[in-house]
Design an enzyme around this catalytic site. Structure first.
Site, PDB file in Angstrom:
ATOM      1  N   GLY A 155      17.293   9.279 -35.078  1.00  0.00           N
ATOM      2  CA  GLY A 155      16.728   9.960 -33.913  1.00  0.00           C
ATOM      3  C   GLY A 155      17.553   9.702 -32.666  1.00  0.00           C
ATOM      4  O   GLY A 155      17.659  10.549 -31.774  1.00  0.00           O
ATOM      5  N   ALA A 156      18.159   8.521 -32.626  1.00  0.00           N
ATOM      6  CA  ALA A 156      18.936   8.176 -31.433  1.00  0.00           C
ATOM      7  C   ALA A 156      20.179   9.065 -31.316  1.00  0.00           C
ATOM      8  O   ALA A 156      20.633   9.371 -30.213  1.00  0.00           O
ATOM      9  CB  ALA A 156      19.312   6.710 -31.458  1.00  0.00           C
ATOM     10  N   GLY A 206       0.816  -1.224   0.000  1.00  0.00           N
ATOM     11  CA  GLY A 206       0.000   0.000   0.000  1.00  0.00           C
ATOM     12  C   GLY A 206       0.839   1.259   0.000  1.00  0.00           C
ATOM     13  O   GLY A 206       1.750   1.431  -0.792  1.00  0.00           O
ATOM     14  N   GLY A 207       0.513   2.143   0.959  1.00  0.00           N
ATOM     15  CA  GLY A 207       1.225   3.418   1.047  1.00  0.00           C
ATOM     16  C   GLY A 207       2.717   3.220   1.275  1.00  0.00           C
ATOM     17  O   GLY A 207       3.528   4.072   0.893  1.00  0.00           O
TER      18      GLY A 207
HETATM   19  C1  HXC Z   1      -2.569  -3.121  10.997  1.00  0.00           C
HETATM   20  C2  HXC Z   1      -1.127  -4.795  10.419  1.00  0.00           C
HETATM   21  C3  HXC Z   1      -1.146  -4.355   9.080  1.00  0.00           C
HETATM   22  C4  HXC Z   1      -1.939  -3.225   8.755  1.00  0.00           C
HETATM   23  C5  HXC Z   1       0.149  -6.062   9.222  1.00  0.00           C
HETATM   24  N1  HXC Z   1      -0.326  -5.854  10.446  1.00  0.00           N
HETATM   25  N2  HXC Z   1      -0.338  -5.167   8.348  1.00  0.00           N
HETATM   26  N3  HXC Z   1      -1.841  -4.184  11.369  1.00  0.00           N
HETATM   27  N4  HXC Z   1      -2.640  -2.642   9.757  1.00  0.00           N
HETATM   28  N5  HXC Z   1      -1.974  -2.732   7.513  1.00  0.00           N
HETATM   29  C6  HXC Z   1       0.000  -6.613  11.668  1.00  0.00           C
HETATM   30  C7  HXC Z   1      -0.543  -8.030  11.698  1.00  0.00           C
HETATM   31  O1  HXC Z   1      -1.839  -8.023  12.192  1.00  0.00           O
HETATM   32  C8  HXC Z   1       0.439  -8.711  12.651  1.00  0.00           C
HETATM   33  O2  HXC Z   1       0.150  -8.331  13.970  1.00  0.00           O
HETATM   34  C9  HXC Z   1       1.750  -8.042  12.314  1.00  0.00           C
HETATM   35  O3  HXC Z   1       1.418  -6.793  11.701  1.00  0.00           O
HETATM   36  C10 HXC Z   1       2.578  -8.832  11.333  1.00  0.00           C
HETATM   37  O4  HXC Z   1       1.782  -9.166  10.187  1.00  0.00           O
HETATM   38  P1  HXC Z   1       1.766 -10.624   9.532  1.00  0.00           P
HETATM   39  O5  HXC Z   1       0.661 -10.658   8.551  1.00  0.00           O
HETATM   40  O6  HXC Z   1       1.776 -11.640  10.638  1.00  0.00           O
HETATM   41  O7  HXC Z   1       3.187 -10.633   8.812  1.00  0.00           O
HETATM   42  P2  HXC Z   1       3.589 -11.259   7.420  1.00  0.00           P
HETATM   43  O8  HXC Z   1       3.028 -12.637   7.285  1.00  0.00           O
HETATM   44  O9  HXC Z   1       5.057 -11.064   7.324  1.00  0.00           O
HETATM   45  O10 HXC Z   1       2.860 -10.374   6.297  1.00  0.00           O
HETATM   46  C11 HXC Z   1       3.142  -9.005   6.155  1.00  0.00           C
HETATM   47  C12 HXC Z   1       2.155  -8.346   5.163  1.00  0.00           C
HETATM   48  C13 HXC Z   1       0.718  -8.677   5.598  1.00  0.00           C
HETATM   49  C14 HXC Z   1       2.432  -8.886   3.760  1.00  0.00           C
HETATM   50  C15 HXC Z   1       2.480  -6.846   5.192  1.00  0.00           C
HETATM   51  O11 HXC Z   1       0.576  -8.388   7.009  1.00  0.00           O
HETATM   52  C16 HXC Z   1      -0.296  -7.905   4.840  1.00  0.00           C
HETATM   53  O12 HXC Z   1      -0.626  -8.255   3.714  1.00  0.00           O
HETATM   54  N6  HXC Z   1      -0.823  -6.823   5.468  1.00  0.00           N
HETATM   55  C17 HXC Z   1      -1.847  -6.040   4.843  1.00  0.00           C
HETATM   56  C18 HXC Z   1      -1.283  -5.244   3.698  1.00  0.00           C
HETATM   57  C19 HXC Z   1      -2.258  -4.265   3.139  1.00  0.00           C
HETATM   58  O13 HXC Z   1      -3.045  -4.615   2.272  1.00  0.00           O
HETATM   59  N7  HXC Z   1      -2.302  -3.029   3.742  1.00  0.00           N
HETATM   60  C20 HXC Z   1      -3.192  -1.990   3.450  1.00  0.00           C
HETATM   61  C21 HXC Z   1      -2.642  -1.229   2.281  1.00  0.00           C
HETATM   62  S1  HXC Z   1      -3.658   0.105   1.822  1.00  0.00           S
HETATM   63  P3  HXC Z   1       0.612  -9.178  15.248  1.00  0.00           P
HETATM   64  O14 HXC Z   1      -0.135  -8.577  16.375  1.00  0.00           O
HETATM   65  O15 HXC Z   1       0.261 -10.573  14.941  1.00  0.00           O
HETATM   66  O16 HXC Z   1       2.094  -8.986  15.374  1.00  0.00           O
HETATM   67  C22 HXC Z   1      -2.735   1.452   2.105  1.00  0.00           C
HETATM   68  C23 HXC Z   1      -3.394   2.709   1.790  1.00  0.00           C
HETATM   69  C24 HXC Z   1      -2.516   3.681   1.083  1.00  0.00           C
HETATM   70  O17 HXC Z   1      -1.632   1.406   2.537  1.00  0.00           O
HETATM   71  C25 HXC Z   1      -2.632   3.508  -0.370  1.00  0.00           C
HETATM   72  C26 HXC Z   1      -1.907   4.559  -1.076  1.00  0.00           C
HETATM   73  C27 HXC Z   1      -2.110   4.616  -2.540  1.00  0.00           C
END
Ligand code: HXC
Length: 513
Positions: A400-401, A165-166
């Site tokens: 052109g290059a 994401g961000g």
């Molecule tokens: C809150 C989060 C989180 C999130 C992870 N965690 N992402 N908490 N918000 N976005 C937390 C998990 O709950 C977990 O908590 C800890 O972080 C570790 O995550 P895991 O999933 O256990 O780790 P891993 O298997 O290594 O996977 C990492 C990951 C996955 C690939 C980043 O967590 C994931 O896909 N997260 C969501 C990604 C996403 O879609 N985010 C939103 C993007 S939108 P605990 O308590 O167990 O330690 C965005 C908006 C801006 O960003 C867009 C701009 C254009």
């Protein structure tokens, strides 16, 4: 005092021992360990260590961590100030909360006032899901600052974990992205979300590993074997950059003689124009101590870009690579070089262009994907750049290059050619096919036809496959001996160091993005 010590101790533990251990087990360092490696010893001044988030939804009020998942502040690298933020994956996956964003914005704002680079170490799951729009607005505030800082202070992003994401869009707005093999991932949405939305099963590595972004997407500029090497790359990169756009780049001490001759260069170009060679051999030969920091090494390998010093002067190199796709310009090469040229121009880094290019890559695939608009980006970048521009035509400079690669008419300041240079609208065979199409159609005997082509190609080469025709018109300033190239470049850079050139006042250009 006791409380201060205890609170600091608590903050340093981030999300706790268990999560720190998990981080280490994955081959990753913690946010603080990374800053220790990056900054000069004892130089780190931390801000906002005691900040916590303000959310109560989803029982988040029971999960309060000092620093709220990002370590921020400033320090020095080789004695020069940098502002830093380092996301702490042990705290809610390094996700970005409203307060976490405020911390990052604070250091970005100060960096702009001070005129110092910002280095962001990203290890984050993106917007903190529990905070909803407040975390989204946090990212928007960071993006806006990335945009305002662009071209004012260097912005460098390290990706040292699974970033989504961000956490990938902010790095994409910065100047350079550095990843580490096997532990860094960048994707707009991770594999879990991909599986849910599209049904596609794909691993982290396949979707957004360092290899993918180094070779396929071109999103990353540097890849370290591990985080430690990634950090060394950041330090090396900074050594070529000024602190901000109002400063000149630093001048390094140089023990390599200015007038060092490179005898090997007099014979480096193969006899036959179709035989390739490695342009990086030339770059290493002429640069101070043979050192070259290549940018996007594995992406669009038909063009080579990166930093060197000449007598200590930081310089950007753009070079066609005959070893790959014959050095022709395609969409990716044009975009890669255009971005690099614009970066150098924004930060007062002179550009040396080494030309050996047979033209733009022909074919429907390139046309359909927009080689016209993308090739135009490189023309635009060179024509717009006001930094000193030195061009050396090594061999082919066709069509052109020729124009694109920092020609005289695109405000090239000093344009030299080696005696092996061929400056023409196109190569001899193509030219004969076009010029004598009717005569060729009339010759039925294949041997006669081949002889006709060969004879006329020889005439054509005699006329155009040399630098003298271009020199006659002043389109190149001099024909130089290849072995003198280092010396001639250094003298030109010294002469041009006081160069002033301006573009007309405007809000901004309408560069064909
Ligand atoms: C809150 C989060 C989180 C999130 C992870 N965690 N992402 N908490 N918000 N976005 C937390 C998990 O709950 C977990 O908590 C800890 O972080 C570790 O995550 P895991 O999933 O256990 O780790 P891993 O298997 O290594 O996977 C990492 C990951 C996955 C690939 C980043 O967590 C994931 O896909 N997260 C969501 C990604 C996403 O879609 N985010 C939103 C993007 S939108 P605990 O308590 O167990 O330690 C965005 C908006 C801006 O960003 C867009 C701009 C254009």
């Amino acid at each position: 005092m006791k409380r201060l010590i205890a609170e600091r101790e608590k903050a340093r533990l981030g999300g706790g021992e268990r999560r720190i251990e998990a981080q280490h087990k994955k081959g990753k360092f913690t946010a603080r360990e990374r800053l220790d490696m990056l900054l000069d010893e004892g130089s780190f001044e931390e801000y906002d260590m005691f900040v916590t988030h303000r959310t109560t939804d989803f029982s988040l009020d029971k999960e309060l961590y000092l620093s709220d998942g990002v370590i921020t502040g400033h320090g020095t690298i080789d004695g020069r100030t940098v502002y830093v933020f380092s996301q702490d994956f042990t705290v809610l996956g390094g996700s970005l909360s409203e307060t976490n964003a405020l911390k990052i914005c604070k250091v970005m704002d100060q960096a702009m006032k001070v005129g110092a680079p910002v280095i962001g170490i990203n290890d984050s799951g993106g917007a903190r899901i529990q905070e909803g729009v407040r975390s989204l607005s946090g990212y928007a505030s960071i993006f806006q600052r990335n945009i305002m800082a662009s071209g004012v202070i260097p912005q460098i992003s390290a990706i040292f974990g699974p970033c989504a994401g961000g956490a990938v869009y902010s790095p994409a707005l910065t100047d350079f992205v550095v990843m580490a093999e096997k532990t860094s991932y960048m994707f707009v949405t991770g594999p879990k979300v991909v599986k849910t939305v599209t049904g596609e099963s794909i691993t982290d590595e396949e979707l957004g590993g360092a290899h993918v972004h180094a070779t396929k997407s071109g999103v990353t500029h540097f890849v370290g074997e591990n985080e430690a090497e990634g950090i060394l790359l950041i330090k090396k990169l900074l050594s070529y950059l000024p602190q901000n756009n109002l400063e000149e780049p630093p001048v390094a001490l140089c023990s390599d003689p200015v007038d060092r001759l490179n005898e090997n260069l007099n014979s480096i170009i193969p006899e036959k124009p179709s035989i390739p060679y490695d342009v990086k051999d030339i770059i290493h030969s002429i640069a101070d101590n043979g050192e070259f920091l290549e940018v996007q090494r594995q992406y669009a390998r038909n063009i080579v870009v990166g930093f060197v010093t000449f007598n200590g002067m930081s310089t950007g190199i753009v070079a066609n690579q005959p070893n790959y796709l014959a050095g022709c310009l395609d969409i990716n090469a044009s975009r890669k070089a255009a971005r690099f040229v614009r970066f150098c121009d924004a930060f007062n880094i002179p550009i040396v262009t080494l030309v050996d290019v047979p033209g733009f890559l022909p074919g429907s695939a390139q046309e359909f994907e927009g080689i016209i608009a993308n090739g135009a980006k490189l023309i635009f970048a060179y024509g717009e750049a006001t930094v000193p521009k030195i061009t050396i035509i090594l061999r082919k400079a066709y069509g052109g290059a020729y124009i694109v690669m920092s020609s005289k008419q695109l405000r090239g300041d000093v344009n030299y050619a080696w005696p092996t240079a061929e400056i023409a609208v196109m190569g001899s065979m193509g030219a004969i096919e076009v010029l004598y199409n009717r005569d060729l159609n009339a010759i039925e005997n294949p041997e006669e036809r081949a002889k006709f082509v060969a004879d006329n190609a020889a005439d054509y080469r005699e006329k155009f496959a040399n630098p003298y025709e271009a020199a006659k018109y002043g389109y190149i300033d001099d024909i130089i001996e290849p072995r003198n190239t280092r010396f001639r470049i250094i003298r030109a850079l010294q002469t041009l160091s006081t160069k002033k050139d301006v573009n007309p006042p405007k809000k901004h250009s309408t560069l064909p993005l």
